[in-house]
Write a protein that holds these residues in place. Structure first.
Motif, PDB file in Angstrom:
ATOM      1  N   THR A 254       6.129  28.288  -8.891  1.00  0.00           N
ATOM      2  CA  THR A 254       6.768  27.049  -8.444  1.00  0.00           C
ATOM      3  C   THR A 254       6.118  26.530  -7.169  1.00  0.00           C
ATOM      4  N   ASP A 255       4.938  27.033  -6.820  1.00  0.00           N
ATOM      5  CA  ASP A 255       4.311  26.623  -5.575  1.00  0.00           C
ATOM      6  C   ASP A 255       3.380  25.442  -5.801  1.00  0.00           C
ATOM      7  N   LEU A 256       2.597  25.128  -4.769  1.00  0.00           N
ATOM      8  CA  LEU A 256       1.741  23.942  -4.787  1.00  0.00           C
ATOM      9  C   LEU A 256       0.771  23.941  -5.955  1.00  0.00           C
ATOM     10  N   LEU A 257       0.200  25.084  -6.283  1.00  0.00           N
ATOM     11  CA  LEU A 257      -0.834  25.134  -7.318  1.00  0.00           C
ATOM     12  C   LEU A 257      -0.284  24.864  -8.710  1.00  0.00           C
ATOM     13  N   SER A 258       1.015  24.965  -8.883  1.00  0.00           N
ATOM     14  CA  SER A 258       1.599  24.699 -10.194  1.00  0.00           C
ATOM     15  C   SER A 258       1.947  23.227 -10.377  1.00  0.00           C
ATOM     16  N   ARG A 259       1.726  22.426  -9.334  1.00  0.00           N
ATOM     17  CA  ARG A 259       2.058  21.007  -9.386  1.00  0.00           C
ATOM     18  C   ARG A 259       0.879  20.184  -9.893  1.00  0.00           C
ATOM     19  N   PRO A 260       1.139  18.920 -10.321  1.00  0.00           N
ATOM     20  CA  PRO A 260       0.056  18.069 -10.841  1.00  0.00           C
ATOM     21  C   PRO A 260      -1.021  17.808  -9.795  1.00  0.00           C
ATOM     22  N   ALA A 261      -2.175  17.354 -10.281  1.00  0.00           N
ATOM     23  CA  ALA A 261      -3.311  17.102  -9.392  1.00  0.00           C
ATOM     24  C   ALA A 261      -2.973  16.065  -8.331  1.00  0.00           C
ATOM     25  N   GLU A 262      -2.119  15.079  -8.673  1.00  0.00           N
ATOM     26  CA  GLU A 262      -1.747  14.066  -7.684  1.00  0.00           C
ATOM     27  C   GLU A 262      -1.027  14.701  -6.497  1.00  0.00           C
ATOM     28  N   THR A 263      -0.183  15.693  -6.786  1.00  0.00           N
ATOM     29  CA  THR A 263       0.532  16.379  -5.709  1.00  0.00           C
ATOM     30  C   THR A 263      -0.437  17.142  -4.825  1.00  0.00           C
ATOM     31  N   ARG A 264      -1.406  17.799  -5.447  1.00  0.00           N
ATOM     32  CA  ARG A 264      -2.389  18.548  -4.661  1.00  0.00           C
ATOM     33  C   ARG A 264      -3.276  17.607  -3.846  1.00  0.00           C
ATOM     34  N   ALA A 265      -3.588  16.446  -4.417  1.00  0.00           N
ATOM     35  CA  ALA A 265      -4.360  15.460  -3.660  1.00  0.00           C
ATOM     36  C   ALA A 265      -3.555  14.955  -2.463  1.00  0.00           C
ATOM     37  N   ALA A 266      -2.243  14.774  -2.658  1.00  0.00           N
ATOM     38  CA  ALA A 266      -1.382  14.356  -1.552  1.00  0.00           C
ATOM     39  C   ALA A 266      -1.349  15.432  -0.464  1.00  0.00           C
ATOM     40  N   TYR A 267      -1.412  16.690  -0.869  1.00  0.00           N
ATOM     41  CA  TYR A 267      -1.470  17.792   0.099  1.00  0.00           C
ATOM     42  C   TYR A 267      -2.714  17.664   0.980  1.00  0.00           C
ATOM     43  N   VAL A 268      -3.857  17.394   0.364  1.00  0.00           N
ATOM     44  CA  VAL A 268      -5.096  17.244   1.131  1.00  0.00           C
ATOM     45  C   VAL A 268      -4.999  16.043   2.070  1.00  0.00           C
ATOM     46  N   ASP A 269      -4.441  14.936   1.583  1.00  0.00           N
ATOM     47  CA  ASP A 269      -4.260  13.759   2.434  1.00  0.00           C
ATOM     48  C   ASP A 269      -3.367  14.079   3.631  1.00  0.00           C
ATOM     49  N   SER A 270      -2.323  14.861   3.391  1.00  0.00           N
ATOM     50  CA  SER A 270      -1.409  15.223   4.476  1.00  0.00           C
ATOM     51  C   SER A 270      -2.110  16.090   5.517  1.00  0.00           C
ATOM     52  N   LEU A 271      -2.990  16.980   5.058  1.00  0.00           N
ATOM     53  CA  LEU A 271      -3.778  17.775   6.002  1.00  0.00           C
ATOM     54  C   LEU A 271      -4.610  16.874   6.906  1.00  0.00           C
ATOM     55  N   GLN A 272      -5.293  15.910   6.298  1.00  0.00           N
ATOM     56  CA  GLN A 272      -6.138  14.999   7.070  1.00  0.00           C
ATOM     57  C   GLN A 272      -5.308  14.197   8.066  1.00  0.00           C
ATOM     58  N   GLU A 273      -4.147  13.743   7.632  1.00  0.00           N
ATOM     59  CA  GLU A 273      -3.290  12.944   8.506  1.00  0.00           C
ATOM     60  C   GLU A 273      -2.780  13.773   9.677  1.00  0.00           C
ATOM     61  N   LEU A 274      -2.400  15.017   9.427  1.00  0.00           N
ATOM     62  CA  LEU A 274      -1.891  15.881  10.491  1.00  0.00           C
ATOM     63  C   LEU A 274      -2.971  16.183  11.522  1.00  0.00           C
ATOM     64  N   ILE A 275      -4.180  16.478  11.065  1.00  0.00           N
ATOM     65  CA  ILE A 275      -5.263  16.864  11.977  1.00  0.00           C
ATOM     66  C   ILE A 275      -5.774  15.671  12.766  1.00  0.00           C
ATOM     67  N   GLY A 276      -5.863  14.513  12.121  1.00  0.00           N
ATOM     68  CA  GLY A 276      -6.335  13.317  12.810  1.00  0.00           C
ATOM     69  C   GLY A 276      -7.755  13.478  13.318  1.00  0.00           C
ATOM     70  N   ASP A 277      -7.984  13.101  14.578  1.00  0.00           N
ATOM     71  CA  ASP A 277      -9.321  13.148  15.169  1.00  0.00           C
ATOM     72  C   ASP A 277      -9.544  14.384  16.034  1.00  0.00           C
ATOM     73  N   ASP A 278      -8.685  15.376  15.919  1.00  0.00           N
ATOM     74  CA  ASP A 278      -8.812  16.597  16.718  1.00  0.00           C
ATOM     75  C   ASP A 278      -9.902  17.482  16.110  1.00  0.00           C
TER      76      ASP A 278
ATOM     77  N   SER B 185      -7.204  10.425 -19.749  1.00  0.00           N
ATOM     78  CA  SER B 185      -6.072  11.065 -20.415  1.00  0.00           C
ATOM     79  C   SER B 185      -4.791  10.896 -19.617  1.00  0.00           C
ATOM     80  N   ARG B 186      -4.876  11.027 -18.308  1.00  0.00           N
ATOM     81  CA  ARG B 186      -3.687  10.873 -17.474  1.00  0.00           C
ATOM     82  C   ARG B 186      -3.165   9.448 -17.512  1.00  0.00           C
ATOM     83  N   VAL B 187      -4.078   8.478 -17.505  1.00  0.00           N
ATOM     84  CA  VAL B 187      -3.649   7.082 -17.528  1.00  0.00           C
ATOM     85  C   VAL B 187      -2.992   6.741 -18.863  1.00  0.00           C
ATOM     86  N   GLU B 188      -3.620   7.129 -19.969  1.00  0.00           N
ATOM     87  CA  GLU B 188      -3.045   6.776 -21.271  1.00  0.00           C
ATOM     88  C   GLU B 188      -1.708   7.480 -21.489  1.00  0.00           C
ATOM     89  N   ALA B 189      -1.576   8.704 -20.993  1.00  0.00           N
ATOM     90  CA  ALA B 189      -0.300   9.411 -21.119  1.00  0.00           C
ATOM     91  C   ALA B 189       0.794   8.690 -20.341  1.00  0.00           C
TER      92      ALA B 189
END
Length: 651
Positions: free
Chosen positions: A273-297, A410-414
């Motif tokens: 039930t963790d992050l890796l079991s979620r759809p690719a969009e969720t994992r992509a959002a995880y990466v975006d959140s990492l970038q947002e948290l770190i910022g320019d540091d 495939s994701r779009v047509e589904a």
């Protein structure tokens, strides 16, 4: 008082004679390596030599002829003997002479000193005399060996670490790697305190300490006071308090650690039930959140990149490495080169792969292995399935790119099929426009991933996919077509323009007619859909008259796992005319006779296995600039450009 001389010589004893005599006294069981011309007897073994005797012996250490008599055991005994004269203040001169001798022969003593300091109880006492020893690579290596074998009986390591200040990240990495993933929290705590005293409690130190030793400190409301156990040493308690004080105020680093622990603490198993079991969009959002948290540091970013390449394992490493690629900035290249000297092999390899992906710094090998490589990581993230090592199936020549394109479609047509109950009455025009608008958006997002794939796989060419829309309105659909057809009859024109080394292979056109499943308005339960698709026979004949390259898209709720079934026009004709009038086609027949849009568009349209290069058809599909409305919901002409061009750094 000087010892009695050997009666065989009338010459006075030399300093070297005295050195040998002192060694014989301090180490009575030792067999001399070399006996000089005179033997002095200082009395009973175990007797402490006088200051004058030690002074003469130490003076001999300046002579190279004395080197044959002196090893680490002799040095240790001489240092110990000098302490007996500390009360008189004359020990410093003795110790200075001993240290000077060792410094002169450092290459000889270094290995023995390092082993003694790292492997003996109170071995750290050598740092008082030889402070440079704590920074020597040989000592760090010996200490790492001891940490690898840490157990509950090696409590003296806490004492040793309390005397150290680890001064460089390279040393810190070696020692942290030596502890690895074992549950040796006490020794690890003392180690990070030593790193804090040397490197400092930087974002890197704090992040690694949380991930390796105190993951509970990452939580926003963590308790930083740990009850003292009776077995805890004073030094351990001090190190633990130092770590807690250093980490508590680093709220941003702690927030980053919370996110990274999603991957570091991943445990594969049934019913994940963790992050890796979620759809690719969720994992992509995880990466975006990492970038947002770190910022320019920059310091925090580089610490996060190293942690991502170091601590996650198994399937989590795929997402971690993809995230690392996303985090890397243009000025991180030297940092990645630094990581290529990391003590952990997998971190070195991962850093090399990330540098190749981000900066086109290609590895010596011309092709990276597909399984568990960065290419595989990128594909697995997007497609949700691991790389199977299959051979390419299209002229694109890259199975990973094919899989990415196929899964994107495939994701779009589904998604479109899943929303049919809510939007099925909108008509073919709007449904088709929505489908291709979503495809265009997804392909645009996919282009960056394709760039990373091309770089990571060391491919000499770059593949890109983009879409352009041009409207084809209903009046034009009903007007005269080419080759004498009474109507154009296409809802959509798909134009594929293949490029190889910057040269077009010729545009190809496929005409598309869309048919939707109508609502059964007589049914009491809604939404209920009819059991067959309505076809317009004259429309189908017009398509066949103009080209052999035309297909039907069938829009409906999901049919046998297909989001948008696709059937060639000729097969539609054969199936609808068989025992019928050619005006209807049952949805069960469509489901079994069709291919999914993802399969058809990837392995037929983009693979150039369909498409008509006839000039008049291409011209008709292009439309006329300025004469068509730009509304997205009009039936569009969609041009998919698949180009393979020499990759360059100007993107």
């Amino acid at each position: 008082m000087l010892a009695d001389e050997d009666a065989t010589s009338d010459e006075p004893p030399t300093a070297e004679d005295m050195l040998v005599a002192v060694i014989d006294t301090l180490l009575p069981d030792r067999r001399p390596r070399y006996r000089v011309r005179r033997i002095l007897n200082l009395g009973s073994s175990g007797r402490v030599p006088s200051f004058n005797e030690l002074e003469q012996a130490v003076a001999a250490l300046a002579q190279e002829t004395a080197d044959a008599h002196v090893d680490l055991n002799v040095v240790l005994k001489l240092l110990e003997a000098s302490k007996d004269h500390r009360s008189t203040g004359r020990d410093e001169a003795l110790r200075a002479g001993i240290v000077k001798h060792v410094e002169r022969r450092w290459s000889y003593f270094e290995a023995a000193l390092a082993a003694y300091a790292a492997q003996r109880h109170l071995g750290y006492s050598l740092f008082e005399h030889f402070p440079r020893l704590a920074d020597e690579p040989l000592f760090i290596a010996r200490l790492a060996d001891e940490l690898k074998g840490t157990n509950r009986q090696n409590l003296w390591l806490e004492d040793l670490l309390s005397q150290l200040a680890v001064k460089t990240k390279a040393q810190a990495r070696t020692l942290i790697a030596a502890i690895g993933g074992r549950d040796e929290r006490n020794v690890a705590t003392c180690l990070f305190a030593a790193i804090g005293r040397g490197v400092g409690w930087t974002p890197w130190t704090v992040l690694m300490a949380i991930l390796r030793v105190r993951p509970e400190y990452a939580e926003p409301y963590a308790a930083f006071e740990i009850p003292k156990l009776q077995s805890d040493s004073r030094l351990l308690v001090s190190a633990r308090d130092e770590m807690a004080r250093a980490i508590e105020g680093q709220t941003k680093v702690r927030a980053l650690a919370v996110m990274l622990l999603e991957l570091v603490q991943h445990r594969p198993g049934y019913g994940e039930t963790d992050l890796l079991s979620r759809p690719a969009e969720t994992r992509a959002a995880y990466v975006d959140s990492l970038q947002e948290l770190i910022g320019d540091d920059a310091d925090l970013r580089q610490a996060a990149i190293e942690a991502l390449l170091w601590w996650p394992s198994g399937q989590a490493a795929d997402l971690a490495q993809f995230a690392a690629v996303a985090l890397v900035h243009a000025d991180d290249r030297e940092f990645l080169i630094e990581l290529e000297s990391h003590p952990v092999d997998l971190v070195r390899y991962a850093a090399r792969a990330v540098r190749a992906a981000k900066f086109s710094d290609l590895p010596m090998a011309t092709v990276l292995p597909s399984t568990n490589s960065l290419v595989g990581s990128l594909v697995t993230l997007e497609s949700g399935t691991p790389d199977t090592g299959e051979f390419p199936r299209t002229w694109l020549g890259d199975r990973n790119i094919e899989r990415l394109i196929e899964h994107t479609i495939s994701r779009v047509e589904a998604h479109v099929a899943s929303e049919y109950d809510a939007h099925g009455d909108e008509g073919e025009d709007r449904l088709l426009a929505t489908l291709f608008r979503d495809l265009s958006t997804r392909f645009s997002a996919l282009d960056d991933t394709l760039e990373a794939l091309a770089r990571a796989s060391a491919a000499p060419h770059r593949a890109s996919v983009s879409m352009r829309y041009r409207n084809v309105d209903r009046p034009e659909e009903g007007r005269k077509g080419i080759k004498g057809a009474k109507s154009f009859s296409a809802d959509l024109c798909l134009i594929v323009d293949p490029m190889l080394d910057g040269i077009s292979l010729g545009r190809r056109v496929t005409l598309i007619q869309a048919k939707r499943l109508y609502r059964n308005r007589r049914a009491k339960v809604q939404p209920t859909w009819q059991t067959s698709f309505a076809l317009h026979r004259e429309q189908r004949l017009a398509l066949q008259a103009q080209t052999d390259s035309s297909v039907y898209f069938f829009l409906a709720p999901p049919l046998f796992g297909r989001g948008v079934p696709v059937i060639p026009t000729q097969l539609v004709a054969d199936l609808s005319e068989h025992r019928g009038s050619g005006t209807r086609l049952r949805k069960e027949v469509v489901a079994t006779a069709s291919r999914s849009l993802a399969d058809w568009l990837t392995y037929d349209a983009l693979a150039l296995r369909v498409g008509d290069p006839y000039d008049a058809l291409v011209e008709k599909a292009e439309g006329r600039p300025g004469c068509l409305p730009r509304r997205l919901l009009e039936l569009p002409t969609v041009e998919v450009q698949v180009g393979i061009t020499p990759r360059s750094g100007d993107r």
